[in-house]
Enzyme design. Structure first.
Site, mmCIF file in Angstrom:
data_model
loop_
_atom_site.group_PDB
_atom_site.id
_atom_site.type_symbol
_atom_site.label_atom_id
_atom_site.label_comp_id
_atom_site.label_asym_id
_atom_site.label_seq_id
_atom_site.Cartn_x
_atom_site.Cartn_y
_atom_site.Cartn_z
ATOM 1 N N HIS A 20 -18.763 -21.018 9.444
ATOM 2 C CA HIS A 20 -17.655 -20.328 8.756
ATOM 3 C C HIS A 20 -16.911 -19.530 9.827
ATOM 4 O O HIS A 20 -17.280 -18.404 10.152
ATOM 5 C CB HIS A 20 -18.289 -19.424 7.683
ATOM 6 N N CYS A 62 -12.073 -10.397 5.671
ATOM 7 C CA CYS A 62 -12.903 -9.501 4.879
ATOM 8 C C CYS A 62 -12.363 -8.085 5.019
ATOM 9 O O CYS A 62 -12.150 -7.606 6.133
ATOM 10 C CB CYS A 62 -14.353 -9.573 5.379
ATOM 11 N N ARG A 73 -11.276 -17.493 -2.614
ATOM 12 C CA ARG A 73 -12.152 -16.320 -2.519
ATOM 13 C C ARG A 73 -11.871 -15.536 -1.225
ATOM 14 O O ARG A 73 -11.249 -14.488 -1.244
ATOM 15 C CB ARG A 73 -13.628 -16.765 -2.615
HETATM 16 P P1 HMG Z 1 -21.910 0.290 -4.880
HETATM 17 O O1 HMG Z 1 -20.707 1.156 -5.004
HETATM 18 O O2 HMG Z 1 -22.984 0.703 -3.944
HETATM 19 O O3 HMG Z 1 -22.629 -0.054 -6.248
HETATM 20 O O4 HMG Z 1 -21.395 -1.168 -4.486
HETATM 21 P P2 HMG Z 1 -22.720 0.646 -7.624
HETATM 22 O O5 HMG Z 1 -23.865 -0.041 -8.283
HETATM 23 O O6 HMG Z 1 -22.744 2.127 -7.448
HETATM 24 O O7 HMG Z 1 -21.374 0.206 -8.374
HETATM 25 C C1 HMG Z 1 -20.127 0.823 -8.207
HETATM 26 C C2 HMG Z 1 -19.254 0.468 -9.402
HETATM 27 O O8 HMG Z 1 -19.001 -0.927 -9.448
HETATM 28 C C3 HMG Z 1 -19.939 0.792 -10.734
HETATM 29 O O9 HMG Z 1 -18.893 1.077 -11.655
HETATM 30 C C4 HMG Z 1 -20.583 -0.514 -11.130
HETATM 31 O O10 HMG Z 1 -20.759 -0.656 -12.511
HETATM 32 C C5 HMG Z 1 -19.573 -1.512 -10.629
HETATM 33 P P3 HMG Z 1 -18.731 2.575 -12.259
HETATM 34 O O11 HMG Z 1 -20.066 2.917 -12.823
HETATM 35 O O12 HMG Z 1 -18.361 3.424 -11.058
HETATM 36 O O13 HMG Z 1 -17.636 2.433 -13.253
HETATM 37 N N1 HMG Z 1 -20.212 -2.767 -10.228
HETATM 38 C C6 HMG Z 1 -19.812 -3.976 -10.639
HETATM 39 N N2 HMG Z 1 -18.842 -4.373 -11.480
HETATM 40 C C7 HMG Z 1 -18.698 -5.689 -11.674
HETATM 41 N N3 HMG Z 1 -19.463 -6.630 -11.052
HETATM 42 C C8 HMG Z 1 -20.429 -6.272 -10.178
HETATM 43 C C9 HMG Z 1 -20.636 -4.898 -9.972
HETATM 44 N N4 HMG Z 1 -21.493 -4.211 -9.189
HETATM 45 C C10 HMG Z 1 -21.232 -2.916 -9.375
HETATM 46 N N5 HMG Z 1 -21.149 -7.199 -9.557
HETATM 47 C C11 HMG Z 1 -21.570 -3.557 -4.426
HETATM 48 C C12 HMG Z 1 -22.286 -2.232 -4.226
HETATM 49 C C13 HMG Z 1 -22.438 -4.645 -3.847
HETATM 50 C C14 HMG Z 1 -21.338 -3.769 -5.902
HETATM 51 C C15 HMG Z 1 -20.188 -3.483 -3.699
HETATM 52 O O14 HMG Z 1 -20.418 -3.086 -2.409
HETATM 53 C C16 HMG Z 1 -19.445 -4.787 -3.692
HETATM 54 O O15 HMG Z 1 -19.013 -5.315 -4.718
HETATM 55 N N6 HMG Z 1 -19.245 -5.374 -2.455
HETATM 56 C C17 HMG Z 1 -18.591 -6.626 -2.316
HETATM 57 C C18 HMG Z 1 -17.745 -6.602 -1.087
HETATM 58 C C19 HMG Z 1 -17.135 -7.963 -0.849
HETATM 59 O O16 HMG Z 1 -16.902 -8.745 -1.766
HETATM 60 N N7 HMG Z 1 -16.838 -8.257 0.436
HETATM 61 C C20 HMG Z 1 -16.215 -9.474 0.827
HETATM 62 C C21 HMG Z 1 -17.133 -10.659 0.724
HETATM 63 S S1 HMG Z 1 -18.178 -10.884 2.144
HETATM 64 C C22 HMG Z 1 -17.191 -11.717 3.297
HETATM 65 O O17 HMG Z 1 -16.000 -11.791 3.129
HETATM 66 C C23 HMG Z 1 -17.843 -12.418 4.453
HETATM 67 C C24 HMG Z 1 -17.931 -13.938 4.253
HETATM 68 O O18 HMG Z 1 -16.634 -14.507 4.080
HETATM 69 C C25 HMG Z 1 -18.593 -14.593 5.473
HETATM 70 C C26 HMG Z 1 -18.012 -14.147 6.816
HETATM 71 O O19 HMG Z 1 -16.786 -14.237 7.034
HETATM 72 O O20 HMG Z 1 -18.830 -13.685 7.633
HETATM 73 C C27 HMG Z 1 -18.773 -14.293 3.018
HETATM 74 MG MG MG Z 2 -15.221 -14.960 5.724
#
Ligand code: HMG
Ligand code: MG
Length: 293
Positions: A198, A232, A9
């Protein structure tokens, strides 16, 4: 010692070389073969935001038996997609900094907590939820974070029903004394919480931070990523996670059993690194590969 392998992931989410579902499955099978017991396999996030993990629903039903698997879910849509394919271990993710959550999930911290309340209400029975507090020490946009703020967000996640909390040094800048300060507060304020650390290894402090964390929270677990993959996309400059090989070597050398075979793990990482066109960089992985030759 619980180790959560986040390579499939966190490791892959920021990579631009497309990795097929079949290659991801081979990687995960090799991790399982090395004795890894907990794997964060993918994310049910927007494929527009994280294209590399767009195959989550296809991957999940094919995961090899053995380890416990979990997946990130950011919203109701993600929860529905995950439940549909049988996910029972979920990770929700927010941060100690609004500037970061805005970039990462397009919400403030408060908004994310409101959204998660709705998500967790949909949680099927007998499921497990991890809550991530990213930018636990520092935000790439807003600077240093006070440990009290990090604790406050963790407490909010626990009140929502999270079964465990993982504190993320998202950009890998913390040093051991900062870790000790936060870990002391964690031990005092969250004494009955299952805690994970983490660490990302941007500046080479991750392993020192592990031992600083263990001094204050001896029962904590650790997240790590095979071969040190990862980062990220919404945390500019962040390098990969602490390499699982480095963590396993250091813990085992200190007499802490992990159940993970370092030689097998190093081969698993070598194979995915090669698919990504990258050379191994974890010291313990390089040493294990060289010993095997
Ligand atoms: P948004 O653009 O505000 O939301 O994103 P939206 O509701 O307007 O959706 C945009 C489009 O995505 C739409 O499609 C939705 O249908 C689709 P369209 O209508 O334009 O065709 N959509 C989805 N499709 C599939 N599955 C879903 C989904 N949600 C919306 N779940 C949202 C808001 C939260 C969705 C977006 O910001 C997002 O997906 N963010 C994830 C970012 C991410 O994964 N970041 C990395 C993980 S965090 C990390 O790495 C830190 C960690 O490792 C810990 C650390 O290191 O500190 C955990
Ligand atoms: Mg991380």
């Amino acid at each position: 010692m619980r180790i959560v392998e986040v390579g499939p992931r966190d490791g892959l989410q920021n990579e631009s070389v497309p990795i097929s579902t079949a290659v991801k499955l081979e990687f995960i099978a090799a991790l399982a073969h090395a004795g890894i017991q907990e794997i964060e396999a993918t994310s049910f996030v927007s494929p527009k935001w994280i294209p590399q993990l767009a195959d989550a629903a296809e991957l999940w039903p094919q995961l090899p038996a053995g380890p416990k698997y979990s997946a990130l879910v950011p919203n109701v849509r993600g929860m529905l997609r995950a439940v549909e394919v049988g996910v029972t271990r979920f990770a929700i993710f927010t941060a100690a900094s609004d500037a970061f959550t805005q970039k990462n999930i397009n919400m403030t911290v408060e908004e994310s907590l409101v959204a998660f309340r709705e998500l967790l209400a949909m949680r099927p029975p007998n499921t497990w939820v991890r809550g991530y507090v990213s930018t636990a020490f520092q935000c790439p946009y807003a600077g240093k974070v006070q440990p009290e703020r990090t604790i406050e967000v963790a407490q909010a996640l626990i009140e929502l029903g999270c079964d465990e909390i993982s504190f993320g040094d998202t950009i890998g800048v913390a040093g051991p004394s900062e870790v000790k300060r936060l870990a002391k507060l964690v031990a005092k304020e969250l004494p009955s919480t299952e805690v994970f650390w983490h660490f990302h290894d941007t500046n080479g402090t991750a392993l020192a931070n592990v031992f600083a964390a263990l001094d204050e929270t001896p029962n904590a677990g650790f997240d790590a990523s095979a071969g040190g993959l990862g980062g990220c996309p919404y945390a500019p400059g962040a390098a990969g996670n602490l390499a699982t090989e480095d963590l396993v070597y250091a813990l085992e050398r200190e007499g802490i059993a992990t159940g993970i075979d370092l030689a097998q793990l190093s081969l698993a990482s070598a194979s995915i690194l090669s698919a990504l066109g990258r050379a191994p960089s974890s010291k313990a992985q390089l040493a294990a590969l060289s010993a095997a030759r």
